[in-house]
Design a protein around this motif. Structure first.
Motif, PDB file in Angstrom:
ATOM      1  N   ARG A  64       5.683  22.863  16.421  1.00 59.89           N
ATOM      2  CA  ARG A  64       4.410  22.650  16.173  1.00 59.89           C
ATOM      3  C   ARG A  64       3.923  23.685  15.143  1.00 59.89           C
ATOM      4  O   ARG A  64       3.179  23.567  14.472  1.00 59.89           O
ATOM      5  CB  ARG A  64       3.589  22.472  17.219  1.00 59.89           C
ATOM      6  N   PRO A 117      -0.044  30.280  23.093  1.00 59.85           N
ATOM      7  CA  PRO A 117      -0.268  28.750  23.084  1.00 59.85           C
ATOM      8  C   PRO A 117      -0.695  28.244  24.481  1.00 59.85           C
ATOM      9  O   PRO A 117      -0.544  28.813  25.381  1.00 59.85           O
ATOM     10  CB  PRO A 117       1.080  28.238  22.661  1.00 59.85           C
ATOM     11  N   LEU A 166       6.744  23.813  20.901  1.00 62.31           N
ATOM     12  CA  LEU A 166       5.474  24.787  20.508  1.00 62.31           C
ATOM     13  C   LEU A 166       5.805  25.342  19.182  1.00 62.31           C
ATOM     14  O   LEU A 166       5.108  25.621  18.243  1.00 62.31           O
ATOM     15  CB  LEU A 166       4.985  25.556  21.559  1.00 62.31           C
ATOM     16  N   ASP A 214      -1.938  23.008  22.762  1.00 60.29           N
ATOM     17  CA  ASP A 214      -1.164  23.151  21.790  1.00 60.29           C
ATOM     18  C   ASP A 214      -0.007  22.044  22.368  1.00 60.29           C
ATOM     19  O   ASP A 214       0.756  21.815  21.383  1.00 60.29           O
ATOM     20  CB  ASP A 214      -0.535  24.460  21.645  1.00 60.29           C
TER      21      ASP A 214
END
Length: 136
Positions: free
Chosen positions: A125, A8, A122, A53
């Protein structure tokens, strides 16, 4: 056949060069790719080519502060789902509790707390994106 997944990318937005370098180093040591900007204006210029990200941004900066950057990202469809983490030595105003802010970190922040917050967001997400990709 195994696929190689890209780490990411975190966009670090910090006006103090030493703090920016330190944050970038911590995130890179944590296995993340990092793009750095000195303020919100520079961050916006980088975002089309380096869509992050997650955005880790200082609250108080010249030209465009962290809240203005968060408002910008939330108002643009391409960037609206990117979590924004404010990091500052100053407590934000009540307006920082907007849905555009995923987390707030108070400086100084421990390495473990910083990496834990970033990796948790992260992961959330990625799970959200996976759910959206399976929806018809």
């Amino acid at each position: 056949m195994a696929t190689i997944s890209k780490a990411p990318t975190v966009l670090v937005v910090e006006d103090h060069a030493e703090s920016r370098a330190m944050l970038c180093g911590i995130l890179q040591q944590g296995g993340l790719q990092v793009v750095a900007a000195a303020d919100g204006v520079e961050a916006i210029a980088l975002m089309p080519e380096h869509v992050p990200d997650l955005i880790l941004t200082d609250l108080r900066m010249p030209r465009m502060d962290g809240m203005e950057l968060a408002r910008y990202t939330s108002s643009h469809e391409r960037f609206s789902r990117i979590p924004v983490v404010l990091i500052s030595a100053h407590l934000p105003a009540a307006s920082a509790r907007l849905s555009t802010i995923a987390a707030f970190l108070l400086k100084p922040c421990s390495v473990d707390h910083l990496l834990g917050t970033v990796t948790d967001l992260l992961r959330q997400r990625a799970q959200s994106q996976a759910r959206r990709s399976f929806q018809v």
